[in-house]
Design an enzyme around this catalytic site. Structure first.
Site, PDB file in Angstrom:
ATOM      1  N   GLY A   1       0.851  -1.181   0.000  1.00  0.00           N
ATOM      2  CA  GLY A   1       0.000   0.000   0.000  1.00  0.00           C
ATOM      3  C   GLY A   1       0.877   1.217   0.000  1.00  0.00           C
ATOM      4  O   GLY A   1       2.094   1.115  -0.203  1.00  0.00           O
ATOM      5  N   GLY A   2       0.283   2.366   0.217  1.00  0.00           N
ATOM      6  CA  GLY A   2       1.015   3.616   0.184  1.00  0.00           C
ATOM      7  C   GLY A   2       2.152   3.642   1.183  1.00  0.00           C
ATOM      8  O   GLY A   2       3.208   4.232   0.934  1.00  0.00           O
ATOM      9  N   TYR A   3       1.988   2.928   2.289  1.00  0.00           N
ATOM     10  CA  TYR A   3       2.983   2.961   3.360  1.00  0.00           C
ATOM     11  C   TYR A   3       4.181   2.096   3.062  1.00  0.00           C
ATOM     12  O   TYR A   3       5.242   2.287   3.620  1.00  0.00           O
ATOM     13  CB  TYR A   3       2.333   2.459   4.660  1.00  0.00           C
ATOM     14  CG  TYR A   3       1.692   1.113   4.442  1.00  0.00           C
ATOM     15  CD1 TYR A   3       0.345   1.031   4.069  1.00  0.00           C
ATOM     16  CD2 TYR A   3       2.435  -0.050   4.527  1.00  0.00           C
ATOM     17  CE1 TYR A   3      -0.232  -0.189   3.802  1.00  0.00           C
ATOM     18  CE2 TYR A   3       1.859  -1.266   4.250  1.00  0.00           C
ATOM     19  CZ  TYR A   3       0.523  -1.329   3.902  1.00  0.00           C
ATOM     20  OH  TYR A   3      -0.034  -2.535   3.605  1.00  0.00           O
ATOM     21  N   GLY A   4       4.010   1.064   2.199  1.00  0.00           N
ATOM     22  CA  GLY A   4       5.095   0.124   1.949  1.00  0.00           C
ATOM     23  C   GLY A   4       4.537  -1.270   1.737  1.00  0.00           C
ATOM     24  O   GLY A   4       3.453  -1.414   1.182  1.00  0.00           O
ATOM     25  N   LYS A   5       5.259  -2.264   2.217  1.00  0.00           N
ATOM     26  CA  LYS A   5       4.834  -3.640   1.945  1.00  0.00           C
ATOM     27  C   LYS A   5       4.572  -4.417   3.234  1.00  0.00           C
ATOM     28  O   LYS A   5       5.129  -4.096   4.271  1.00  0.00           O
ATOM     29  CB  LYS A   5       5.915  -4.374   1.153  1.00  0.00           C
ATOM     30  CG  LYS A   5       5.865  -4.109  -0.340  1.00  0.00           C
ATOM     31  CD  LYS A   5       6.800  -5.057  -1.062  1.00  0.00           C
ATOM     32  CE  LYS A   5       6.651  -4.869  -2.572  1.00  0.00           C
ATOM     33  NZ  LYS A   5       7.713  -5.554  -3.300  1.00  0.00           N
ATOM     34  N   VAL A   6       3.761  -5.440   3.123  1.00  0.00           N
ATOM     35  CA  VAL A   6       3.550  -6.351   4.243  1.00  0.00           C
ATOM     36  C   VAL A   6       4.127  -7.707   3.860  1.00  0.00           C
ATOM     37  O   VAL A   6       3.861  -8.197   2.757  1.00  0.00           O
ATOM     38  CB  VAL A   6       2.049  -6.506   4.572  1.00  0.00           C
ATOM     39  CG1 VAL A   6       1.871  -7.423   5.777  1.00  0.00           C
ATOM     40  CG2 VAL A   6       1.424  -5.160   4.843  1.00  0.00           C
TER      41      VAL A   6
ATOM     42  N   LYS B   1       4.819  -5.345   8.730  1.00  0.00           N
ATOM     43  CA  LYS B   1       4.505  -4.170   7.925  1.00  0.00           C
ATOM     44  C   LYS B   1       5.740  -3.283   7.891  1.00  0.00           C
ATOM     45  O   LYS B   1       6.159  -2.740   8.897  1.00  0.00           O
ATOM     46  CB  LYS B   1       3.325  -3.445   8.579  1.00  0.00           C
ATOM     47  CG  LYS B   1       2.741  -2.338   7.760  1.00  0.00           C
ATOM     48  CD  LYS B   1       1.442  -1.869   8.400  1.00  0.00           C
ATOM     49  CE  LYS B   1       1.210  -0.408   8.100  1.00  0.00           C
ATOM     50  NZ  LYS B   1       0.065   0.125   8.820  1.00  0.00           N
TER      51      LYS B   1
ATOM     52  N   ASP C   1      -9.984   4.956  10.279  1.00  0.00           N
ATOM     53  CA  ASP C   1      -9.929   4.417   8.918  1.00  0.00           C
ATOM     54  C   ASP C   1     -10.606   3.055   8.863  1.00  0.00           C
ATOM     55  O   ASP C   1     -10.073   2.083   8.349  1.00  0.00           O
ATOM     56  CB  ASP C   1      -8.472   4.324   8.440  1.00  0.00           C
ATOM     57  CG  ASP C   1      -8.377   4.275   6.914  1.00  0.00           C
ATOM     58  OD1 ASP C   1      -7.344   3.835   6.405  1.00  0.00           O
ATOM     59  OD2 ASP C   1      -9.342   4.668   6.245  1.00  0.00           O
TER      60      ASP C   1
END
Ligand SMILES: *[C@@H]1O[C@H](CO)[C@@H](O)[C@H](O)[C@H]1NC(C)=O
Ligand SMILES: *[C@@H]1O[C@H](CO)[C@@H](O)[C@H](O)[C@H]1NC(C)=O
Ligand SMILES: *[C@@H]1O[C@H](CO)[C@@H](O)[C@H](O)[C@H]1NC(C)=O
Ligand SMILES: *[C@@H]1O[C@H](CO)[C@@H](O)[C@H](O)[C@H]1NC(C)=O
Length: 964
Positions: free
Chosen positions: A652-657, A671, A767
């Site tokens: 996602g926008g934050y990075g990867k899981v 995360k 959210d």
């Protein structure tokens, strides 16, 4: 006595100066934003007027200055389009050594030269200065921006020649220099100096509307190039068209019109098998009429106003199946027009005006249903064969014998100039627009608001029928989809007045309406403008290349006006001059120094919050953490197979899981934040502390974290069955019957109620959405992702005023409007999730908002509330016990007014009631994938807080395993 006092005072002053000096030093070296970057922004603020009012203080990154994007403490983007900035671009900007994106488009007050030093911005990827008033030459140093991929300098007043150094920009994707005053010839390389022929990775050469001269160099094109769009229209180019253009087989759009080119159309054009638009009009091309048989997918062909030798109508044109628009005005054609031309399946417009065509015009019995216009003014047509069903087609035969010699009687319609203007405007969306105050506009959703406006210009559309609403609806939808997927605060867009301008560009007026309130703020407008200036928005293919010219937006809700200067410096100087207020000065300085010290400490903590914790000596002893452990980077690397792609389970926008496995076999979800989305150290610490205190079986629990080697990672328990969103869409292959949906709803409701009512401090999630509700191996719902969560302290029990965050479609409109966050905002989002559970639809799908759809379709007097058409087809054959109550509950959650919405505790009770009515035990938490209900607490890990969650599970006795 007197002299002692003087000495003391003097001594104090020097101490004071020293203090002030060190304080200033500290503030430069320790402020959260890099000191160098801060001083550049301050110098820009000095030379620009109309900078955002929140550009005050010493921490642009930490204080979220409008238009400033950061990575850590470094400034990486400046995007301030359409905000009314004026002044010059000072060379100081070159010191922003981490800057990647600079977009100052649509500020007509920005003028002057581009500084030579701009070439020092070595990390710059996007330089976008569309529609400003910059002038002078484009500096040669632009060729040093080695990472640049988007260079858009169009619609300014640049003069001089195209710098050959642009040929060095190996990563350049988009080069737009159109609509300037550039002159001279197009530079090519010669082994010593670079040239544009070296740009083998560039897709777009947009140089239209300049004063370029000379011939188009043969060497400019070669078969290594990957160009899609070559737009050289509206210049003063001379000489022949280079046959080498035929080697660029990727070419889709070629516009060389409105120049002074001579010679013939090269035969090599027949190799351009991807070419969809070709315009060579308004030149002095000669020789035989071209034969373009090989260009099989052309939709728009314009060869008008050239000097070809006379010829009969070319037969190959009647087999161009893709053709929509044929413009052959004044091309020396003679003889009859073949009837077959009008049967081409896609043909819309045929312009054959000012030729020597004669005989009978017959569009045939089976002309294309798309045909709109046949313009044959000023030819020698002596007869027109009327065909039934041709009333929709505008035939223009003015200044032909057939019209000149019309006998008595009414003038036939084909002898009257047609009115071809299109009055299209996006229609209202099932509502009746009221009257708006004169300075506001009614949106398609019938709300009055201050719209952001501008002009969309399409340089080579592949259609010419401007009366076909389907096409504009498609454009409007794609704009909304793009805005939504980029999380832009847009409620609706309106398109109006499509028209062809004198350059044969398609112009469309665009109005963008704000979401949730009646005006945009600065960052909203800049982000929308950026989506358009940066070509983030991709229109449907038939529209071809475009650019946007935004208007200046003047309706920002301004807290103050202009750029305010920080008061402290002036105050101190004023006091020193006064002399008599020495005491005040000392106090001020002391307070200042103390503040700076505190700030410095804060900054140090932010950069490494665990620096002073000794993890080795005091394992698990981090003061604020409950149950979460600190992992080392190397450990996690081992557990995730070096963060291999195979272990990646989401992004996602934050990075990867990543999925990880502990030596004990326990699965983890890790995360890992990417650089751009890393939080400040302090924020990260706050989040860990918050998460570590949360323990409930319906809330994903934090196992640990990693804050090492420049990484920020959160390690959660692994929840194997994916998101509710994926389950509802069928993506995860879990069958979701009605009773299972009710179980998921109760689980998620309990998790959220726990956060609101039992967590300490209470937490507002911010959210809530189906993508943040996970399903475990027994399909028990777990609320996840606290990235945006806010704890509430006692002093702010009622609400928190905060920048609006969340996901479009789930956002509480009241929170959006007032920026006051309460638990009821989560209740709203949860209501939307309940509607998703009923309908299986995403909250905003194909432009339709689920809440509005349900309210419109609903009729309480009918069975199933008349919702058969919106209920998820996957469950519509089941007996949907309790559906009516469930929908009632969902709609009470999405009540406009937060005060009217139930609390999450009430929501839990109501769903428990619905479950009982449906004959299900509310405490049998869920079913496993093999289809059996299982006891709630069975197998769940014991931890110190399990009692809490157990107690909260309600008053019902634990259930037995029961068959489904
Ligand atoms: C046009 O070119 C094609 C092959 O490229 C050829 O077969 C055809 O005869 C030509 N037509 C005319 C009218 O010259
Ligand atoms: C049309 O024009 C051509 C050449 O200009 C001429 O040979 C022919 O006879 C004309 N036909 C008619 C029907 O006028
Ligand atoms: C309008 O455009 C669409 C999409 O190109 C096309 O399918 C449709 O047939 C057009 N309608 C008319 C009336 O030409
Ligand atoms: C818009 O018009 C209303 C009255 O019609 C007025 O009160 C308001 O100040 C105006 N706002 C702006 C921004 O011009």
């Amino acid at each position: 006595m007197g002299s002692t006092a003087t000495i003391t005072a003097g001594h104090r002053i020097s101490v004071l100066l020293l203090l002030a000096f060190f304080a200033a030093l500290i503030s430069i070296t320790q402020a959260a934003t890099n000191g160098g970057d801060l001083s550049v922004l301050n110098s820009l603020k000095d030379v620009w007027s109309n900078t955002p009012p929140n550009w005050v203080g010493g921490d642009p990154c930490g204080d979220n200055w409008d238009g400033i994007g950061c990575n850590g403490n470094r400034v990486t983007s400046i995007t301030l389009s359409s905000t009314g900035l004026s002044g010059q671009l000072s060379g100081d900007i070159a010191s922003l050594s981490e800057l990647q994106i600079l977009d100052l488009s649509y500020n007509k007050g920005l003028r002057g030269n581009l500084p030579q030093s701009i070439g020092n911005l070595r990390k710059l990827t996007n330089l976008i200065l569309v529609g400003c008033r910059f002038s002078g030459p484009i500096p040669d140093s632009i060729g040093s921006l080695s990472r640049i991929n988007t260079l858009s300098l169009n619609s300014n007043g640049f003069t001089g020649t195209i710098p050959p150094s642009i040929g060095n920009l190996a990563s350049l994707y988009w080069l737009d220099l159109a609509d300037n005053q550039l002159e001279g010839s197009i530079p090519i390389s010669d082994g010593v100096t670079p040239g544009l022929d070296l740009l083998v990775n560039t897709k777009h050469f947009h140089f239209g509307k300049n004063q370029l001269t000379g011939s188009i160099p043969t060497k400019l094109f070669n078969s290594s190039m990957t160009l899609l769009h070559v737009l050289f229209d509206g210049n003063k180019l001379t000489g022949n068209i280079p046959p080498t253009l035929g080697q660029v087989s990727s070419l889709e759009v070629l516009r060389l019109d409105r120049n002074s080119l001579t010679g013939t159309v090269p035969r090599s054009f027949n190799n351009l098998a991807s070419l969809t638009e070709l315009s060579l009009s308004n030149n002095n091309l000669n020789g035989p009429f071209p034969n373009l048989t090989g260009t099989g997918v052309i939709t728009t062909l314009d060869l008008s106003n050239n000097s070809f030798s006379s010829s009969n109508f070319p037969s190959w044109l009647s087999s161009m199946e893709s053709l929509t628009t044929l413009m052959l005005e004044n091309t020396q054609l003679q003889g009859p027009v073949p009837t077959g031309l009008f049967s081409l399946p896609n043909i819309q417009t045929v312009n054959l005006a000012r030729n020597d065509l004669n005989g009978t015009l017959d569009i045939g019995p089976s002309h294309s249903s798309q045909l709109q216009l046949v313009d044959m003014q000023s030819n020698f047509i002596s007869n027109y064969r009327q065909r039934p069903g041709a009333n929709e087609v505008a035939i223009v035969l003015l200044r032909n014998p057939v019209c000149d010699e019309t006998p008595n009687g009414p003038t036939p319609s084909y002898c009257i100039p047609p009115d071809r203007s299109s009055k299209y405007t996006t229609p209202p969306n099932n509502c009746v627009p009221g009257n708006c105050p004169s300075n506001k506009t009614a949106s398609p959703n019938c709300a009055c608001a201050f719209a952001y406006t501008g002009l969309l210009v399409f340089r080579a559309p592949s259609f010419s029928d401007l009366g076909n609403a389907t096409i504009f609806t498609a454009l409007q939808k794609s704009l909304m989809d793009s805005f939504r997927s980029n999380q832009l605060p847009v409620d609706a867009v309106q398109l109006s007045n499509p028209r062809k301008d004198s350059s044969e560009y398609l112009d469309i007026d665009l109005k963008v309406f704000p979401y949730g309130q009646d005006y945009f703020n600065r960052s909203g407008v800049s982000r929308i403008a950026f989506a358009l200036s940066n070509q983030t928005f991709k229109p449907p293919g038939m529209f071809g290349p475009f650019f946007f010219l935004g208007d200046e937006y003047t309706h920002f809700d301004e807290g103050g006006s202009g750029s305010k200067k920080s008061a402290s410096t002036g105050l101190i100087i004023g006091a020193a001059v006064g002399g008599t207020v020495l005491v005040l000065l000392v106090i001020l300085a002391a307070v200042y120094a103390y503040g700076q010290k505190k700030k410095a400490r804060k900054a140090a903590e932010q950069s490494h919050p665990f620096a002073h914790w000794d993890a080795t000596e005091n394992t698990g002893g981090f003061p604020q953490l409950k149950g979460a452990r600190c992992f080392s980077f190397d450990e996690l690397k081992k557990y995730t197979n070096s963060f291999s792609d195979a272990n990646a389970i989401g992004s996602g926008g934050y990075g990867k899981v990543y999925r990880g496995v502990l030596p004990t076999g326990q699965l983890l979800a890790i995360k890992r934040a990417q650089r751009e989305s890393m939080q400040g150290g302090l924020e990260f610490k706050t989040e860990i502390e918050l998460l570590s205190r949360v323990h409930h079986k319906n809330v994903v629990s934090l196992v640990g974290f990693c804050f090492e080697q420049g990484e920020q990672m959160l390690i959660y328990e692994y929840v194997p069955n994916g998101t509710l969103s994926d389950a509802l869409s069928g993506k995860s292959g879990i069958s979701m019957e009605w009773t299972r949906r009710l179980k998921v709803a109760i689980g998620a409701a309990r998790g959220l109620a726990y956060l609101h009512e039992l967590a300490d401090p209470p937490i507002i999630h911010r959210d809530i959405k189906s993508a943040n509700i996970l399903l475990d191996d027994r399909l028990i719902a777990k609320v996840a992702d606290f990235g945006l969560s806010k704890p509430m302290s006692d002093s702010e029990k009622d609400h928190i005023t905060t920048q609006v965050k969340g996901t479009m479609g789930y956002l509480d409109p009241e929170y959006y409007m007032t920026q006051q966050l309460t638990e009821k905002s989560d209740v709203y989002s949860f209501g939307v999730v309940l509607l998703e559970i009923v309908t299986g639809r995403r909250p905003i799908e194909r432009g339709k908002y689920i809440v509005r759809e349900i309210k419109m379709a609903m009729d309480k007097t009918k069975s199933l509330y008349n919702l058969q058409t919106v209920i998820d087809p996957a469950i519509c054959n089941e007996s949907l016990k309790g559906l009516d109550k469930f929908v009632d509950l969902a709609l009470s959650c999405v009540h406009e007014s937060g005060a009217e919405r139930p609390s999450m505790g009430d929501v839990v009770k109501e769903i428990e009631f619905i479950l009982q009515q449906a004959g299900l035990n509310p405490n049998a938490d869920s079913v496993n994938t093999s289809g059996f209900y299982e006891e709630a607490e069975k197998g769940s890990p014991q931890h110190p807080y399990s009692k809490e969650s157990f107690e909260y599970s309600g008053a019902f006795p634990p259930s037995k395993v029961e068959p489904q």
